[in-house]
Design a protein around this motif. Structure first.
Motif, PDB file in Angstrom:
ATOM      1  N   ASP A  93       1.168  -1.131   0.126  1.00  0.00           N
ATOM      2  CA  ASP A  93      -0.196  -0.029  -0.651  1.00  0.00           C
ATOM      3  C   ASP A  93       1.061   1.194  -0.288  1.00  0.00           C
ATOM      4  N   ARG A  94       1.341   2.195  -1.001  1.00  0.00           N
ATOM      5  CA  ARG A  94       1.758   3.243  -0.900  1.00  0.00           C
ATOM      6  C   ARG A  94       1.539   4.344  -0.274  1.00  0.00           C
ATOM      7  N   ASP A  95       0.051   4.864   0.950  1.00  0.00           N
ATOM      8  CA  ASP A  95       0.261   5.672   1.158  1.00  0.00           C
ATOM      9  C   ASP A  95       1.021   4.793   2.693  1.00  0.00           C
ATOM     10  N   LEU A  96       0.603   3.083   3.030  1.00  0.00           N
ATOM     11  CA  LEU A  96       1.110   3.542   4.102  1.00  0.00           C
ATOM     12  C   LEU A  96       2.758   2.709   4.347  1.00  0.00           C
ATOM     13  N   ILE A  97       3.233   2.802   3.458  1.00  0.00           N
ATOM     14  CA  ILE A  97       4.758   2.449   3.453  1.00  0.00           C
ATOM     15  C   ILE A  97       5.486   3.937   3.111  1.00  0.00           C
ATOM     16  N   GLY A  98       4.522   4.789   2.404  1.00  0.00           N
ATOM     17  CA  GLY A  98       4.803   5.849   2.721  1.00  0.00           C
ATOM     18  C   GLY A  98       4.959   6.499   3.696  1.00  0.00           C
ATOM     19  N   GLN A  99       3.849   6.247   5.068  1.00  0.00           N
ATOM     20  CA  GLN A  99       3.661   6.923   6.233  1.00  0.00           C
ATOM     21  C   GLN A  99       4.692   6.187   7.077  1.00  0.00           C
ATOM     22  N   ALA A 100       5.191   4.896   6.704  1.00  0.00           N
ATOM     23  CA  ALA A 100       6.230   4.571   7.483  1.00  0.00           C
ATOM     24  C   ALA A 100       7.692   4.711   7.665  1.00  0.00           C
ATOM     25  N   LEU A 101       7.622   5.071   6.312  1.00  0.00           N
ATOM     26  CA  LEU A 101       9.592   5.386   6.158  1.00  0.00           C
ATOM     27  C   LEU A 101       8.989   6.944   6.269  1.00  0.00           C
ATOM     28  N   ALA A 102       8.281   7.732   6.698  1.00  0.00           N
ATOM     29  CA  ALA A 102       8.551   9.179   6.895  1.00  0.00           C
ATOM     30  C   ALA A 102       8.857   9.214   8.386  1.00  0.00           C
ATOM     31  N   ASN A 103       8.043   8.127   8.768  1.00  0.00           N
ATOM     32  CA  ASN A 103       8.251   7.653   9.992  1.00  0.00           C
ATOM     33  C   ASN A 103       9.895   7.488  11.119  1.00  0.00           C
ATOM     34  N   GLN A 148      10.738  15.662  23.604  1.00  0.00           N
ATOM     35  CA  GLN A 148      11.429  15.727  21.995  1.00  0.00           C
ATOM     36  C   GLN A 148       9.735  15.461  21.512  1.00  0.00           C
ATOM     37  N   PRO A 149       8.776  16.774  21.089  1.00  0.00           N
ATOM     38  CA  PRO A 149       7.389  15.985  20.343  1.00  0.00           C
ATOM     39  C   PRO A 149       7.246  15.240  19.838  1.00  0.00           C
ATOM     40  N   GLY A 150       6.388  14.192  19.987  1.00  0.00           N
ATOM     41  CA  GLY A 150       6.146  13.354  19.632  1.00  0.00           C
ATOM     42  C   GLY A 150       5.047  12.301  20.184  1.00  0.00           C
ATOM     43  N   SER A 151       4.384  10.893  19.738  1.00  0.00           N
ATOM     44  CA  SER A 151       3.466  10.178  20.556  1.00  0.00           C
ATOM     45  C   SER A 151       3.929   9.128  21.077  1.00  0.00           C
ATOM     46  N   GLY A 152       4.497   8.695  20.577  1.00  0.00           N
ATOM     47  CA  GLY A 152       5.478   7.257  20.904  1.00  0.00           C
ATOM     48  C   GLY A 152       4.983   5.919  19.690  1.00  0.00           C
ATOM     49  N   LEU A 153       4.047   6.675  18.668  1.00  0.00           N
ATOM     50  CA  LEU A 153       3.490   5.707  18.103  1.00  0.00           C
ATOM     51  C   LEU A 153       4.160   5.759  16.587  1.00  0.00           C
ATOM     52  N   GLY A 154       5.075   6.438  16.249  1.00  0.00           N
ATOM     53  CA  GLY A 154       5.623   6.032  15.002  1.00  0.00           C
ATOM     54  C   GLY A 154       6.291   5.177  14.471  1.00  0.00           C
ATOM     55  N   LEU A 155       6.937   4.590  15.235  1.00  0.00           N
ATOM     56  CA  LEU A 155       8.077   2.789  15.268  1.00  0.00           C
ATOM     57  C   LEU A 155       6.942   2.138  15.345  1.00  0.00           C
ATOM     58  N   SER A 156       5.734   1.946  16.276  1.00  0.00           N
ATOM     59  CA  SER A 156       4.827   0.954  16.241  1.00  0.00           C
ATOM     60  C   SER A 156       3.742   1.232  14.541  1.00  0.00           C
ATOM     61  N   LEU A 157       3.941   2.085  14.151  1.00  0.00           N
ATOM     62  CA  LEU A 157       2.702   2.445  13.338  1.00  0.00           C
ATOM     63  C   LEU A 157       3.568   1.378  12.227  1.00  0.00           C
ATOM     64  N   VAL A 158       5.441   1.936  12.400  1.00  0.00           N
ATOM     65  CA  VAL A 158       6.118   1.286  10.833  1.00  0.00           C
ATOM     66  C   VAL A 158       5.920  -0.748  11.467  1.00  0.00           C
ATOM     67  N   ASP A 159       6.141  -0.908  12.452  1.00  0.00           N
ATOM     68  CA  ASP A 159       5.861  -2.604  12.791  1.00  0.00           C
ATOM     69  C   ASP A 159       4.798  -3.039  11.976  1.00  0.00           C
ATOM     70  N   SER A 160       3.922  -2.035  12.512  1.00  0.00           N
ATOM     71  CA  SER A 160       2.605  -3.047  11.983  1.00  0.00           C
ATOM     72  C   SER A 160       2.420  -3.139  10.422  1.00  0.00           C
ATOM     73  N   VAL A 161       2.958  -1.951  10.188  1.00  0.00           N
ATOM     74  CA  VAL A 161       3.128  -1.791   8.362  1.00  0.00           C
ATOM     75  C   VAL A 161       4.222  -2.870   7.775  1.00  0.00           C
ATOM     76  N   ALA A 162       4.539  -3.668   8.801  1.00  0.00           N
ATOM     77  CA  ALA A 162       6.141  -4.275   8.008  1.00  0.00           C
ATOM     78  C   ALA A 162       4.889  -5.753   8.242  1.00  0.00           C
TER      79      ALA A 162
END
Length: 466
Positions: A353-363, A422-436
């Motif tokens: 999925d282009r959007d999800l892969i893009g979101q994961a790389l962006a994170n 640092q600003p953030g929610s702690g969800l960035g790498l969690s989303l990358v792991d779920s996309v993977a």
């Protein structure tokens, strides 16, 4: 008080087993009846055939030599060793010419022939007399009016038929009993396995999320069902734990921005504000609200992703997507005083999925920019991995993640203490792991090979190649 039937007697498996037992019993009964009648029929046909053959031979003797040759042939057969036949020959006046019996045991036919069954007395060497049964055929001799009887002892035939009958009477109830016993045992086994499933379901409903269906290792359908149910329960337990942890993390991570937002508004209300101060306060408030909304949106998207309700995979060139992101993050790195370089292999095709892969790389790139101090370096590479995979790698020269904490930082709302400023929610790498995980790949976190005080982080998103 009415006593209910045992549980297994009410199960579908027992009813099916009872039906199969009845069918087996009916088949067995039909088979035994068929064997009985076919055997008896064969024995009787064989006796009739041999009897007809005997009459045929005696008839040849009569036609070639008359009564004299017939009587001689009868006498020869009477004295033949091993003969199982009885003979009786009389003339037209009813006088005995030759035979085993003192007199005709049954009345001869008026004409032609007839089949006869009779009993006769047979003296024994010890002087006793036993009654024996015989069956045979009477023939009236057309030329001179005499009669010929040929019969055989039915004792052996009767014994064989009796044995068959006894075998049927013994085998039929044994077969029925064994079929019922097999049905009961099989239904009890199936009912026991079904009870295991029911007890596990009741325990899980009662809050025992760690309860699992026993798997006996037989590889049957109950084992396969148990394995799938256990996998489902593992996922449910994981989601429940994640939900529980998410609630705690939301309370922890959103309390501070909401408190700051309230305090800012309270201070603004407690004193007169100039136009510029009011605008600044409202601008900061909007930024704070945007961060809160971004956190909730990230939570919602991650929940949808894990539930499988988001994402449509197509064959795509991830190299093009990576080049777009490299162009996007190059200015951001320059603004943060970081060096950035990318090395992207061409035509790396994946099913995703282009959007999800893009979101994961962006994170992954955003984390690198966020946690790498000024003067550091970030690299972004896309290349072939081992065994038909593609590696999308982001390497930074920041503080890195200790090995013991790497499994923690990919969970929801989990952040290292050093990252809470640092600003953030702690969800960035969690989303990358779920996309993977959704794409059949995995996220790997490693040291980047820097000095001990700043080892850096190497994040690899490994995806299967299309």
């Amino acid at each position: 008080m009415k006593l209910g039937l045992p549980t297994f007697l009410r199960t579908t498996t027992f009813k099916l087993a009872l039906l199969y037992s009845a069918m087996f019993a009916a088949f067995s009964a039909a088979l035994l009846v068929y064997l009985y009648y076919s055997t008896v029929y064969y024995i009787r046909n064989e006796s009739d055939r041999r009897l007809d053959l005997e009459f045929e031979q005696l008839g040849n003797a009569y036609f070639t030599g008359g009564m004299e040759r017939l009587s001689q042939s009868v006498l020869e057969r009477m004295t033949r060793t091993g003969s199982t036949y009885f003979y009786y020959l009389e003339d037209s006046s009813g006088r005995k010419i030759a035979g085993h019996f003192g007199r005709m045991p049954v009345a001869p036919p008026e004409a032609d022939s007839k089949t006869v069954y009779f009993d006769f007395d047979q003296p024994e060497p010890d002087g006793s007399v036993i009654v024996r049964s015989a069956a045979g055929k009477f023939v009236r001799l057309r030329d001179n009016g005499g009669a010929l009887l040929v019969a055989f002892d039915t004792a052996q035939q009767t014994a064989i038929v009796g044995r068959i009958q006894r075998a049927i009477f013994i085998a039929a109830p044994i077969g029925l009993f064994l079929s019922l016993l097999g049905g009961v045992l099989s239904s009890r086994g199936a009912a026991s396995r079904a009870d295991d499933l029911a007890r596990t379901a009741e325990a899980v409903m009662g809050g025992e999320l760690g309860r699992r269906v026993p798997v006996r290792g037989s590889g049957d359908e109950f084992d396969r069902l148990g394995q799938r149910i256990n996998a489902m329960l593992d996922q449910i337990e994981k989601l429940v734990d994640a939900t529980r942890n998410t609630g705690n993390a939301i309370a922890h991570d959103l309390r501070s921005p909401l408190s700051r937002l309230r305090n800012r508004l309270e201070i603004a209300l407690s004193q007169p504000l100039s136009q510029d101060a009011a605008n600044a306060t409202l601008s900061e408030t909007v930024e704070e609200v945007d961060r809160v909304l971004a956190t909730f949106n990230a939570i919602l998207r991650l929940a949808r992703l894990e539930a499988g309700a988001e994402g449509e995979r197509v064959r795509m060139d991830v190299s093009e997507l990576a080049e777009e992101l490299a162009e996007l993050f190059d200015p951001a790195c320059e603004e943060a005083e970081l060096s950035f370089k990318s090395q992207i292999a061409r035509h790396m095709m994946i099913l995703g999925d282009r959007d999800l892969i893009g979101q994961a790389l962006a994170n992954m790139l955003d984390n690198a920019v966020k946690y790498t101090p000024a003067g550091g370096a970030i690299s972004f590479t896309v290349q072939r991995g081992p065994d038909g995979t593609i590696d999308l790698t982001v390497v930074d020269s920041g503080p890195g993640v200790p090995e013991a904490a790497r499994a923690l930082v990919v969970q929801r709302f989990q952040r290292l203490d050093s990252a809470r400023t640092q600003p953030g929610s702690g969800l960035g790498l969690s989303l990358v792991d779920s996309v993977a995980d959704m794409h059949g790949g995995r996220l790997m976190l490693q040291d980047a090979g820097g000095p001990p005080e700043r080892p850096g982080l190497k994040a690899v998103l490994r995806l299967p190649r299309a």
